[in-house]
Design an enzyme around this catalytic site. Structure first.
Site, mmCIF file in Angstrom:
data_model
loop_
_atom_site.group_PDB
_atom_site.id
_atom_site.type_symbol
_atom_site.label_atom_id
_atom_site.label_comp_id
_atom_site.label_asym_id
_atom_site.label_seq_id
_atom_site.Cartn_x
_atom_site.Cartn_y
_atom_site.Cartn_z
ATOM 1 N N GLY A 163 3.808 23.745 1.126
ATOM 2 C CA GLY A 163 3.446 23.668 2.688
ATOM 3 C C GLY A 163 3.749 22.558 3.318
ATOM 4 C CG ASP A 282 -4.907 20.596 0.570
ATOM 5 O OD1 ASP A 282 -5.050 20.564 1.821
ATOM 6 O OD2 ASP A 282 -5.034 21.539 -0.227
ATOM 7 N N GLY A 326 -7.838 22.315 2.846
ATOM 8 C CA GLY A 326 -8.315 21.585 1.630
ATOM 9 C C GLY A 326 -8.696 22.754 0.916
ATOM 10 N NE ARG A 439 1.056 24.004 6.579
ATOM 11 C CZ ARG A 439 0.849 24.803 5.614
ATOM 12 N NH1 ARG A 439 0.430 24.901 4.356
ATOM 13 N NH2 ARG A 439 1.633 26.167 5.982
HETATM 14 N N1 LIG Z 1 4.816 24.736 -13.146
HETATM 15 C C1 LIG Z 1 5.648 24.764 -12.490
HETATM 16 N N2 LIG Z 1 7.054 24.836 -12.785
HETATM 17 C C2 LIG Z 1 8.272 24.904 -12.006
HETATM 18 N N3 LIG Z 1 8.059 24.977 -10.584
HETATM 19 C C3 LIG Z 1 6.870 25.147 -10.192
HETATM 20 C C4 LIG Z 1 5.682 25.105 -10.954
HETATM 21 N N4 LIG Z 1 4.459 25.113 -9.930
HETATM 22 C C5 LIG Z 1 5.098 25.343 -8.789
HETATM 23 N N5 LIG Z 1 6.409 25.335 -9.050
HETATM 24 C C6 LIG Z 1 7.283 25.190 -7.837
HETATM 25 O O1 LIG Z 1 6.957 24.340 -6.822
HETATM 26 C C7 LIG Z 1 7.329 24.899 -5.404
HETATM 27 C C8 LIG Z 1 6.221 24.476 -4.621
HETATM 28 O O2 LIG Z 1 4.903 24.864 -5.303
HETATM 29 P P1 LIG Z 1 3.627 24.889 -4.407
HETATM 30 O O3 LIG Z 1 3.918 26.297 -3.497
HETATM 31 O O4 LIG Z 1 2.529 25.157 -5.510
HETATM 32 O O5 LIG Z 1 3.432 23.820 -3.494
HETATM 33 P P2 LIG Z 1 3.061 22.324 -3.625
HETATM 34 O O6 LIG Z 1 4.302 21.555 -3.961
HETATM 35 O O7 LIG Z 1 1.838 22.051 -4.645
HETATM 36 O O8 LIG Z 1 2.670 21.981 -2.314
HETATM 37 P P3 LIG Z 1 1.216 22.112 -1.528
HETATM 38 O O9 LIG Z 1 0.384 22.811 -2.465
HETATM 39 O O10 LIG Z 1 0.945 20.754 -1.045
HETATM 40 O O11 LIG Z 1 1.552 23.028 -0.391
HETATM 41 C C9 LIG Z 1 7.412 26.236 -5.444
HETATM 42 O O12 LIG Z 1 8.861 26.515 -5.259
HETATM 43 C C10 LIG Z 1 6.928 26.643 -6.854
HETATM 44 O O13 LIG Z 1 7.860 27.857 -7.408
HETATM 45 O O1 LIG Z 2 -0.437 29.345 4.379
HETATM 46 P P1 LIG Z 2 0.502 28.568 3.235
HETATM 47 O O2 LIG Z 2 1.699 28.003 3.475
HETATM 48 O O3 LIG Z 2 0.318 29.326 1.653
HETATM 49 O O4 LIG Z 2 -0.475 27.049 3.097
HETATM 50 C C1 LIG Z 2 -1.849 27.182 2.947
HETATM 51 C C2 LIG Z 2 -2.103 25.971 1.837
HETATM 52 O O5 LIG Z 2 -1.421 24.957 2.127
HETATM 53 C C3 LIG Z 2 -2.109 23.671 2.086
HETATM 54 O O6 LIG Z 2 -1.809 23.224 3.301
HETATM 55 C C4 LIG Z 2 -1.563 22.610 1.008
HETATM 56 O O7 LIG Z 2 -0.305 22.473 1.508
HETATM 57 C C5 LIG Z 2 -3.594 23.882 1.726
HETATM 58 O O8 LIG Z 2 -4.338 23.101 2.397
HETATM 59 C C6 LIG Z 2 -3.653 25.521 2.228
HETATM 60 O O9 LIG Z 2 -4.487 26.209 1.202
#
Ligand SMILES: Nc1ncnc2c1ncn2[C@@H]1O[C@H](COP(=O)(O)OP(=O)(O)OP(=O)(O)O)[C@@H](O)[C@H]1O
Ligand SMILES: O=P(O)(O)OC[C@H]1O[C@](O)(CO)[C@@H](O)[C@@H]1O
Ligand SMILES: [Mg+2]
Length: 541
Positions: A163, A282, A326, A439
């Protein structure tokens, strides 16, 4: 066998990336990650005057290390443990080193001790007790006297995943400018659209000129995405393009993704540094003090809370309800409430609440309206999900596997309206959902500085040959943290902590907690403290 082409034909852009260079390095067979535990004494950064030995050699540590085969632990005297990060020389032992070009940089020549002392580490635990555990240490970030990449050899790439978050563009800008200004690097690629961009999109060239004013814009100039992490295709693309420094800006999921990229790079024996810059609005990434963009988000949330307060104060029995982001951690709601002082009730995922009966939310709202005529409620999007799920069907998962949340703000508005209608009391409830507006803002001044320092720290680390690490601020100092440490758990608001008590005392809201909730929260805190104290990461503790 030759790996498949880097662009996924099904998802390809019209203009494909360069094909595999004929002089691409042949993959080198390397020992398994566990074997690298023996490469603990970094020849360049071995602290001087310390009796260093691999923790692995010490009693009682085998079980702990079996649980963390990737851990690179080094013991010193008096219970000291360095939880180190991998280095390219762990699996490519005979790499040449070069003097750091910073030594000839006039801007930095006046700095008294510009290069980081190889002995320097940062302790994770800053408050310790006599006779208690000291906690682990991380390698201090900063420029090293000798580097593992020559300036014109570097071919870096930057990718943003997950995100949005205020400050993404500032981090991109400062990696580009840091590489260019401090190390004279000219080849920097932007990977578009998150991880899948490695194999399904074109790249863009990034220069100090092209990123000059991007920090003034929200979002990410590179684009981002969820899902689409295909390790083999990503590493094929890295190899074909001749990329040797990979900078991943993203949250816990992205850092997990960076971790598996690093493992594959190491397996193939590539001289490629894989480094992460943790991003999460978050603030749910553990170990680090706070994530960039968090302060900006809290500041922007004040505008929505102010609006809710004005609306509520101008109506009969006015209620302003603000939903903030969050998913699993309510830090934005927590800090925005503390900062505002206009909020009467803050609901977060970590603290379960209930609506009806003594000590419930409805009684509290009735009391506040009677005493004050209006009130403001802040709710984190992940709060009350269990309660809502009793009435509504779950929404499934997003492309990265994260649970899609039910809208707590709409649900709560409806429940409050129904309750007062039933009691024949007129209320005026205004629901404000500023989540995506928050955001999408550019980072504020202090986050801009924070982003700059993180970006420069990560560049120094990659140039020094460190890999498989995330840069982070721990107790005010920047350091290099192994990927697994920031992905093994989530940072959460501790409801048995003094900071949450401060909030309760400032809002006067009920705690909604039963004895059992408090016991469970305490147990969770103990589990977290144990992780911090060491086991299994710090077997000495
Ligand atoms: N266990 C994993 N192994 C490899 N790639 C992963 C894994 N978990 C997530 N990814 C990859 O990481 C990228 C981002 O993951 P995700 O959408 O969960 O966001 P994030 O990096 O946790 O950020 P946020 O939750 O703050 O938005 C995606 O392209 C997803 O495919
Ligand atoms: O709508 P999207 O891009 O999946 O993002 C929503 C989520 O991403 C976050 O902003 C984390 O990056 C969370 O707070 C929220 O739940
Ligand atoms: Mg995440």
């Amino acid at each position: 066998m030759a790996p498949s082409p880097p662009i996924d034909a099904a998802a390809a852009d019209p203009d494909p990336p360069p094909s595999r260079p004929t002089d691409a390095p042949a993959p080198i067979t390397v020992p398994s990650p566990r074997a690298h535990l023996h490469h603990l004494l970094d020849r360049r950064d071995t602290p001087r005057g310390t009796a260093w030995e691999p923790v692995r050699a010490m009693d009682g540590t085998a079980a702990a290390l079996a649980a963390k085969p990737e851990a690179k632990l080094v013991a010193g005297e008096a219970g000291y443990v360095l939880e180190d990060v991998p280095h390219v020389s762990d699996y490519l032992p005979d790499l040449p080193t070069y003097p750091n070009p910073l030594q000839d940089n006039p801007a930095y020549s006046v700095v008294k001790q510009y290069f980081v002392d190889p002995d320097d580490t940062v302790c994770q635990k800053i408050v310790v007790h006599k006779g208690g555990s000291r906690g682990n240490h991380f390698r201090r970030a900063g420029p090293r006297q000798r580097v593992y990449f020559e300036s014109d050899e570097v071919h870096a790439c930057i990718v943003t995943c997950g995100g949005l978050c205020p400050g993404l563009n500032t981090v991109i800008r400062e990696i580009v400018c840091g590489l260019s200004d401090m190390y004279g690097v000219t080849k920097i690629l932007g990977i578009q659209g998150g991880y899948r961009g490695f194999y399904a999109r074109n790249t863009i060239n990034l220069t100090p000129k092209s990123v000059n004013d991007i920090h003034k814009r929200g979002g990410t100039i590179l684009g981002s995405s969820r899902g689409g992490h295909d390790t083999m295709k990503i590493v094929d693309s890295i190899q074909y393009r001749g990329i040797n420094q990979v900078y991943v800006i993203g949250g816990d999921g992205s850092q997990r993704g960076a971790g598996v990229i690093f493992e594959e790079v190491r397996k193939r024996g590539l001289k490629v540094a894989v480094a992460g810059i943790p991003k999460t609005i978050d603030n749910d990434i553990p170990v680090i003090d706070k994530s960039f963009g968090f302060d900006s988000a809290v500041e922007e949330a004040q505008r929505a809370i102010n609006a809710a307060h004005v609306e509520a104060g101008s109506a009969e029995n006015g209620i302003g309800l603000v939903k903030l982001m969050g998913r699993y951690s309510g830090f934005i709601a927590h800090y925005a409430t503390l900062a505002s002082r206009d909020v009467d009730c803050c609901l977060i995922p970590e603290s379960p609440f209930y609506l009806e009966g003594e000590g419930g939310l409805f009684r509290y709202i009735e009391k506040r309206l009677k005493d004050n005529g209006h009130m403001v409620i802040v709710v984190a999007e992940g709060a009350g999900q269990k309660l809502i799920a009793e009435n509504m069907k779950a929404m499934g998962q997003d492309a990265s596997g994260n649970a899609l949340l039910l809208d707590v703000g709409l649900w709560l508005s409806q429940k409050i309206n129904e309750h007062f209608k039933k009691n024949k009391t007129t209320i005026n409830l205004k629901y404000i959902d500023p989540t995506y507006m928050i955001r999408a803002i550019p980072s504020n001044a202090s986050d801009n500085v924070y982003c700059t320092l993180l970006a420069h720290s990560v560049v120094h680390g990659a140039m020094a040959g460190y890999t498989g690490f995330t840069v982070g601020q721990v107790n005010g100092r920047h350091c290099y943290i192994p990927f697994y440490r920031i992905t093994e758990k989530q940072n959460k608001v501790s409801i048995t902590d003094r900071m949450w008590a401060r909030l309760l005392s400032s809002t006067n809201q009920p705690s909604f907690l039963s004895k059992q909730d408090v016991e469970e929260a305490k147990m969770e805190d103990e589990r977290t403290a144990k992780l911090l104290d060491g086991s299994p990461s710090n077997p000495k503790a």
